[in-house]
Design a protein around this motif. Structure first.
Motif, PDB file in Angstrom:
ATOM      1  N   THR A 381      37.445  14.284 -43.693  1.00  0.00           N
ATOM      2  CA  THR A 381      36.510  13.297 -44.218  1.00  0.00           C
ATOM      3  C   THR A 381      35.088  13.819 -44.119  1.00  0.00           C
ATOM      4  O   THR A 381      34.800  14.770 -43.393  1.00  0.00           O
ATOM      5  CB  THR A 381      36.592  11.977 -43.416  1.00  0.00           C
ATOM      6  OG1 THR A 381      36.402  12.257 -42.021  1.00  0.00           O
ATOM      7  CG2 THR A 381      37.928  11.286 -43.615  1.00  0.00           C
ATOM      8  N   GLU A 385      30.201   8.574 -38.698  1.00  0.00           N
ATOM      9  CA  GLU A 385      31.049   8.707 -37.511  1.00  0.00           C
ATOM     10  C   GLU A 385      31.581   7.359 -37.028  1.00  0.00           C
ATOM     11  O   GLU A 385      32.690   7.275 -36.485  1.00  0.00           O
ATOM     12  CB  GLU A 385      30.272   9.390 -36.375  1.00  0.00           C
ATOM     13  CG  GLU A 385      30.108  10.892 -36.546  1.00  0.00           C
ATOM     14  CD  GLU A 385      31.412  11.651 -36.362  1.00  0.00           C
ATOM     15  OE1 GLU A 385      32.371  11.073 -35.801  1.00  0.00           O
ATOM     16  OE2 GLU A 385      31.478  12.809 -36.801  1.00  0.00           O
ATOM     17  N   MET A 388      35.046   6.457 -38.359  1.00  0.00           N
ATOM     18  CA  MET A 388      36.195   7.323 -38.115  1.00  0.00           C
ATOM     19  C   MET A 388      37.458   6.572 -37.679  1.00  0.00           C
ATOM     20  O   MET A 388      38.569   6.987 -38.024  1.00  0.00           O
ATOM     21  CB  MET A 388      35.838   8.404 -37.106  1.00  0.00           C
ATOM     22  CG  MET A 388      34.991   9.524 -37.690  1.00  0.00           C
ATOM     23  SD  MET A 388      35.725  10.279 -39.175  1.00  0.00           S
ATOM     24  CE  MET A 388      37.207  11.018 -38.478  1.00  0.00           C
ATOM     25  N   ASN A 408      35.911  15.336 -39.318  1.00  0.00           N
ATOM     26  CA  ASN A 408      34.878  14.747 -40.179  1.00  0.00           C
ATOM     27  C   ASN A 408      33.929  15.826 -40.688  1.00  0.00           C
ATOM     28  O   ASN A 408      32.784  15.555 -41.015  1.00  0.00           O
ATOM     29  CB  ASN A 408      34.105  13.659 -39.427  1.00  0.00           C
ATOM     30  CG  ASN A 408      33.325  12.744 -40.361  1.00  0.00           C
ATOM     31  OD1 ASN A 408      33.743  12.488 -41.490  1.00  0.00           O
ATOM     32  ND2 ASN A 408      32.189  12.259 -39.899  1.00  0.00           N
TER      33      ASN A 408
END
Length: 484
Positions: A381, A385, A388, A408
């Motif tokens: 991704t 954050e 997530m 991420n």
């Protein structure tokens, strides 16, 4: 996860080192967060996503679209008749599949003609080589260019040499691309192709050859683009097949001077026009933004581009069509963009982003395909954050399809680069790159390399993610790598 299971896991942790305990606790917390997030999502939303996932595993449309594009159009390099035929084909498909707000967004594209090529070692042991011109290369004089070979590993080594050491040579970049499941091997080597010829020219080289940026052990060369800044003299540039690069290295290792002769008829013409092909499945809430499904329509001139990226066109188009056929309308609009000229400069991506610079916030998230249709094995991704836990919840939906949770620090497709710079979040399914780079940018990227079962797995992954993205209520901005 039940309380009993959590208790048992924590009991087992007591016997582990503290570092292992911390890692395991983090994993458990992540799992718990994901389960909490997925439990809080509406059950009907999850049920629909699972239904779409199953439908994807039974899909035939993606194969039919891929097969038809390769059969009726074939190679579709920017600015060619094949490119124009591909745009016409895509517009027809969008209309027949019931997409709305269909448009061909005009894009200016460069025009380059490959011409013919010959390459041969003339000393110490004459042998012909398999080579392919790099996009953007110029031609040689009619009689060709013959010069001594200077081998360097990579850009860093060439940069360390003086002009007097390089001048008058054909520079040979010998770095081998590592074959890996993720694209990191390609990322580590591709600068030799994109920037190597220009640097060699600045140091006085008369031409450049590179080891193909690809992992094939067959005697086929991988093409790709190279870039010359406006103030740098263009020189002929070509890629050698890996077996022929091995041969050249072995002759250099004899210690005797090696000379190479190149003859290319490549040339650059005036820019022309192509188009981004755009179609939508309207959402129920005009203010909720769009989910962008992206792939590129073009291919290099030497290949039909089955994985790069006809199958990707099939995946994103099919997913949008599957959602259109549902009784339930998505909340967000799903916009499919088939970008023009990804291969030779991201022309379509830059035009699309520039035309929407003041409306970038309407893009809720981008989901792209440009790593072929081999099995999706990881989910990365590029999101806030704080979101997530939701990403981990989405991963739970696709994990049964053999997909690992990634990081991420995803990349997304090259066509998303201008949009990512403006802050667009990305959900990034990652296909198996190992077999992809065996055929990438070669004559071997043909329909027989596409596995229908793996193609269906891609459709299932993308369908589940797209449906959730089109309906979930979570803020994905700001992204980690957005420009200020």
């Amino acid at each position: 996860m039940s309380r009993q299971l959590l208790s048992a896991l924590f009991t087992g942790l007591l016997a582990l080192p503290l570092s292992a305990v911390a890692l395991a606790e983090a994993d458990i917390n992540d799992q718990a967060d994901a389960e909490k997030e997925i439990a809080e999502l509406p059950s009907n939303l999850l049920e629909t996503a699972r239904s779409l996932k199953q439908q994807g595993l039974e899909d035939q449309l993606a194969w039919d679209l891929t097969e038809e594009l390769l059969t009726k159009v074939g190679p579709r390099f920017a600015g060619t008749d094949g490119d124009r035929a591909a745009v016409s084909w895509a517009l027809t498909q969008f209309r027949e599949l019931g997409f709305q707000n269909i448009q061909a967004e005009e894009v200016e594209v460069p025009r380059w003609v490959r011409g013919e090529i010959s390459a041969e070692i003339t000393a110490p042991y004459p042998q012909e080589l398999v080579a392919v011109a790099l996009g953007g290369s110029i031609g040689t004089p009619e009689e060709g260019i013959e010069a001594p070979v200077l081998q360097v590993h990579d850009l860093e080594e060439l940069e360390s040499l003086s002009r007097s050491q390089v001048e008058g040579h054909i520079v040979f970049f010998s770095q081998r691309m590592e074959r890996r499941r993720d694209p990191s091997g390609y990322s580590e080597a591709v600068a030799n192709r994109s920037a190597g010829p220009a640097l060699a020219s600045e140091k006085g080289a008369v031409a450049t050859v590179i080891r193909s940026i690809g992992s094939s052990d067959q005697r086929v060369a991988h093409t790709g683009g190279t870039r010359f800044p406006e103030d740098v003299k263009r020189i002929p540039a070509a890629a050698l097949s890996n077996p022929d690069a091995d041969l050249l290295e072995r002759q250099i290792e004899t210690g005797r001077p090696v000379t190479l002769r190149l003859r290319l008829t490549s040339r650059n013409l005036e820019p022309t026009t192509s188009a981004n092909v755009i179609g939508e499945i309207p959402g129920s809430d005009p203010d909720a933004g769009v989910v962008l499904l992206g792939a590129h329509l073009d291919s290099w001139d030497i290949t039909p581009g089955a994985h790069d990226a006809a199958a990707c066109v099939g995946i994103v188009t099919t997913v949008a069509h599957m959602i259109r056929q549902m009784d339930e309308q998505p909340r967000r609009t799903i916009r499919v963009v088939l970008f023009a000229n990804e291969e030779f400069g991201l022309s379509g991506a830059r035009t699309y982003a520039e035309n929407r610079r003041n409306r970038i916030d309407e893009h809720y998230v981008g989901i792209g395909a440009d790593l072929g249709a081999f099995e999706v094995w990881r989910f990365d991704t590029v999101i806030n954050e704080d979101a997530m836990p939701v990403a981990r919840a989405l991963h739970q939906l696709i994990e049964p399809l053999g997909v690992e949770m990634g990081s991420n620090e995803g990349y997304g497709i090259p066509d998303f680069i201008p949009l990512r710079a403006l802050g667009m979040p990305v959900l990034d399914p990652l296909q198996d790159a190992a077999p992809y780079f065996d055929i990438h940018h070669t004559i071997n990227d043909t329909l027989d390399k596409v596995d229908p079962e793996q193609l269906r797995q891609n459709v299932a992954v993308y369908a589940a993610l797209t449906w959730m993205a089109a309906n979930m209520d979570v803020e994905l901005r700001p992204t980690p790598d957005a420009d200020d």
